[in-house]
Design a protein around this motif. Structure first.
Motif, mmCIF file in Angstrom:
data_model
loop_
_atom_site.group_PDB
_atom_site.id
_atom_site.type_symbol
_atom_site.label_atom_id
_atom_site.label_comp_id
_atom_site.label_asym_id
_atom_site.label_seq_id
_atom_site.Cartn_x
_atom_site.Cartn_y
_atom_site.Cartn_z
ATOM 1 N N ALA A 65 0.817 -1.209 0.000
ATOM 2 C CA ALA A 65 0.000 0.000 0.000
ATOM 3 C C ALA A 65 0.851 1.259 0.000
ATOM 4 N N VAL A 66 1.958 1.222 0.710
ATOM 5 C CA VAL A 66 2.856 2.377 0.769
ATOM 6 C C VAL A 66 3.654 2.489 -0.524
ATOM 7 N N ASP A 67 4.178 1.369 -0.978
ATOM 8 C CA ASP A 67 4.993 1.362 -2.204
ATOM 9 C C ASP A 67 4.208 1.910 -3.393
ATOM 10 N N ARG A 68 2.915 1.609 -3.464
ATOM 11 C CA ARG A 68 2.089 2.048 -4.599
ATOM 12 C C ARG A 68 1.309 3.333 -4.301
ATOM 13 N N ASP A 69 1.556 3.909 -3.118
ATOM 14 C CA ASP A 69 0.855 5.129 -2.705
ATOM 15 C C ASP A 69 -0.650 4.918 -2.636
ATOM 16 N N ASN A 70 -1.034 3.741 -2.158
ATOM 17 C CA ASN A 70 -2.456 3.419 -2.006
ATOM 18 C C ASN A 70 -2.910 3.662 -0.563
ATOM 19 N N LEU A 71 -2.660 4.873 -0.077
ATOM 20 C CA LEU A 71 -3.102 5.290 1.252
ATOM 21 C C LEU A 71 -4.207 6.327 1.046
ATOM 22 N N PHE A 72 -5.426 5.949 1.376
ATOM 23 C CA PHE A 72 -6.578 6.776 1.025
ATOM 24 C C PHE A 72 -7.343 7.229 2.260
ATOM 25 N N PHE A 73 -7.697 8.505 2.256
ATOM 26 C CA PHE A 73 -8.457 9.102 3.357
ATOM 27 C C PHE A 73 -9.925 9.211 2.970
ATOM 28 N N VAL A 74 -10.801 8.800 3.879
ATOM 29 C CA VAL A 74 -12.249 8.986 3.710
ATOM 30 C C VAL A 74 -12.758 9.729 4.949
ATOM 31 N N PRO A 75 -13.388 10.884 4.795
ATOM 32 C CA PRO A 75 -13.890 11.619 5.966
ATOM 33 C C PRO A 75 -14.718 10.705 6.869
ATOM 34 N N PRO A 76 -14.384 10.646 8.160
ATOM 35 C CA PRO A 76 -15.057 9.686 9.046
ATOM 36 C C PRO A 76 -16.567 9.831 9.127
ATOM 37 N N SER A 77 -17.077 11.064 9.032
ATOM 38 C CA SER A 77 -18.528 11.228 9.138
ATOM 39 C C SER A 77 -19.259 10.611 7.955
ATOM 40 N N LEU A 78 -18.540 10.357 6.856
ATOM 41 C CA LEU A 78 -19.167 9.771 5.665
ATOM 42 C C LEU A 78 -19.109 8.253 5.651
ATOM 43 N N ILE A 79 -18.318 7.661 6.510
ATOM 44 C CA ILE A 79 -18.159 6.206 6.448
ATOM 45 C C ILE A 79 -18.355 5.545 7.813
ATOM 46 N N GLN A 80 -18.134 6.288 8.888
ATOM 47 C CA GLN A 80 -18.189 5.689 10.218
ATOM 48 C C GLN A 80 -19.494 5.975 10.963
ATOM 49 N N ARG A 81 -20.425 6.675 10.314
ATOM 50 C CA ARG A 81 -21.766 6.842 10.873
ATOM 51 C C ARG A 81 -22.743 6.075 9.980
ATOM 52 N N PRO A 82 -23.599 5.263 10.560
ATOM 53 C CA PRO A 82 -24.575 4.523 9.757
ATOM 54 C C PRO A 82 -25.763 5.395 9.387
ATOM 55 N N THR A 83 -25.542 6.282 8.429
ATOM 56 C CA THR A 83 -26.550 7.238 7.987
ATOM 57 C C THR A 83 -26.559 7.264 6.467
ATOM 58 N N PRO A 84 -27.511 7.972 5.843
ATOM 59 C CA PRO A 84 -27.535 8.014 4.379
ATOM 60 C C PRO A 84 -26.271 8.580 3.745
ATOM 61 N N ARG A 85 -25.479 9.360 4.513
ATOM 62 C CA ARG A 85 -24.246 9.890 3.941
ATOM 63 C C ARG A 85 -23.219 8.792 3.677
ATOM 64 N N LEU A 86 -23.515 7.583 4.160
ATOM 65 C CA LEU A 86 -22.649 6.450 3.837
ATOM 66 C C LEU A 86 -22.577 6.250 2.330
ATOM 67 N N LEU A 87 -23.611 6.631 1.609
ATOM 68 C CA LEU A 87 -23.588 6.514 0.150
ATOM 69 C C LEU A 87 -22.453 7.349 -0.438
ATOM 70 N N GLU A 88 -22.292 8.562 0.057
ATOM 71 C CA GLU A 88 -21.206 9.416 -0.413
ATOM 72 C C GLU A 88 -19.849 8.821 -0.037
ATOM 73 N N GLY A 89 -19.733 8.336 1.202
ATOM 74 C CA GLY A 89 -18.484 7.718 1.629
ATOM 75 C C GLY A 89 -18.165 6.468 0.837
ATOM 76 N N SER A 90 -19.187 5.695 0.485
ATOM 77 C CA SER A 90 -18.992 4.474 -0.298
ATOM 78 C C SER A 90 -18.471 4.800 -1.687
ATOM 79 N N ARG A 91 -18.994 5.868 -2.276
ATOM 80 C CA ARG A 91 -18.503 6.276 -3.597
ATOM 81 C C ARG A 91 -17.025 6.635 -3.534
ATOM 82 N N LEU A 92 -16.620 7.333 -2.462
ATOM 83 C CA LEU A 92 -15.209 7.681 -2.299
ATOM 84 C C LEU A 92 -14.358 6.435 -2.136
ATOM 85 N N MET A 93 -14.850 5.460 -1.361
ATOM 86 C CA MET A 93 -14.096 4.224 -1.166
ATOM 87 C C MET A 93 -13.964 3.457 -2.476
#
Length: 296
Positions: free
Chosen positions: A257-285
């Motif tokens: 992951a480091v060698d290929r620069d595959n370190l990705f940030f996803v805003p926690p409120s978009l992925i770590q809360r079980p709310t409809p904004r998970l859709l936005e976080g899922s698209r980012l992932m």
């Protein structure tokens, strides 16, 4: 506080004959498996977690929220609602003074003794804890039913389901990518396959390298990540724009992951809360995993 408690205890002991007609009664099963019934649609709602606040607004009942807790920062209207503490310790006197007719609790996040005390005082407590994508949509629909905002809630649940289904179709044939999702830094924590985040990883064509661990959000050793050598490392962080947790892994250039620069940030409120904004976080992932495939 004694006067408030006495008033609510008195209401709890009123005879059933004094209750409103059951014609308007509405019931829903909460995530404890208990049926919660109201004599009429909720008009004064207390949401005792940031996720619960988002879900109530998503259900079309945001204007009925009279109490929230700390970090209830979405939507922006939630900032205007009185806060009654935080999810780990609610100010019961402040809460009772706002006279809610429905309390939305967090099964494993709010203190059990406080939720039980509210129930003993006669307040309906509807506890939620979605752990799957479909359960998020279901929670919106159940909250909308209790609030009498079915049209808005059902429309939002349908939008969320449709968006997640579209992502699943788009990535159904994608090449697998091994993924480590970091949910916390100290102690180092991840998620197993029972967590909605792991479900999103699968939806995007990823493979959670710690899927088989027993706990929902297990603690792990740094050495375990090095041994798993994931192709992608995903993390939220302490804030909506902080990548500090990802920067930590750059000290291990031998990781794929480091060698290929595959370190990705996803805003926690978009992925770590079980709310409809998970859709936005899922698209980012999903976008992140697609980038990783292109770097092979």
């Amino acid at each position: 506080m004694a006067a408030s408690l006495l008033r609510h205890l008195t209401l709890a002991l009123l005879p059933l004959a004094a209750a409103p007609a059951l014609a308007a009664e509405r019931c829903a099963m909460d995530d404890r498996g208990r049926e919660v019934c109201l004599d009429a649609p909720a008009s004064r709602i207390a949401a005792l977690s940031p996720g619960a606040t988002e879900l109530v607004f998503a259900a079309g009942a945001g204007e009925r929220v009279v109490a929230v807790v700390a970090h209830s920062d979405y939507p922006s209207e939630a900032a205007e609602v009185p806060s009654v503490g935080n999810h780990t310790r609610v100010d019961l006197e402040a809460l009772l003074s706002l006279e809610p007719d429905l309390v939305i609790g967090w099964v494993t996040g709010n203190p059990v003794e406080q939720l039980e005390r509210l129930e003993r005082l006669g307040l309906p407590v509807f506890q939620i804890e979605p752990r799957r994508i479909e359960e998020i949509a279901g929670a919106i629909e159940r909250l909308a039913h209790l609030a009498g905002s079915e049209a808005e809630g059902e429309a939002e649940a349908a939008r969320f389901r449709q968006g997640m289904a579209e992502l699943a179709r788009r990535h159904a044939e994608s090449a697998p990518v091994s993924v480590f999702y970091q949910v916390w830094d100290s102690p180092l924590m991840t998620i197993n396959d029972e967590h909605w985040i792991s479900e999103v990883v699968r939806l995007c064509g990823g493979v959670n390298v710690f899927a088989e661990l027993d706990r929902l959000a297990p603690r792990i050793a740094e050495e375990a990540v090095l041994a798993a050598d994931p192709e992608v490392i995903l993390a939220g962080g302490m804030g909506e724009e902080k990548r500090d947790w990802l920067d930590h892994w750059t000290r291990y250039p031998e990781l794929i992951a480091v060698d290929r620069d595959n370190l990705f940030f996803v805003p926690p409120s978009l992925i770590q809360r079980p709310t409809p904004r998970l859709l936005e976080g899922s698209r980012l992932m999903c976008d992140a995993l697609e980038v990783a495939r292109g770097r092979r």
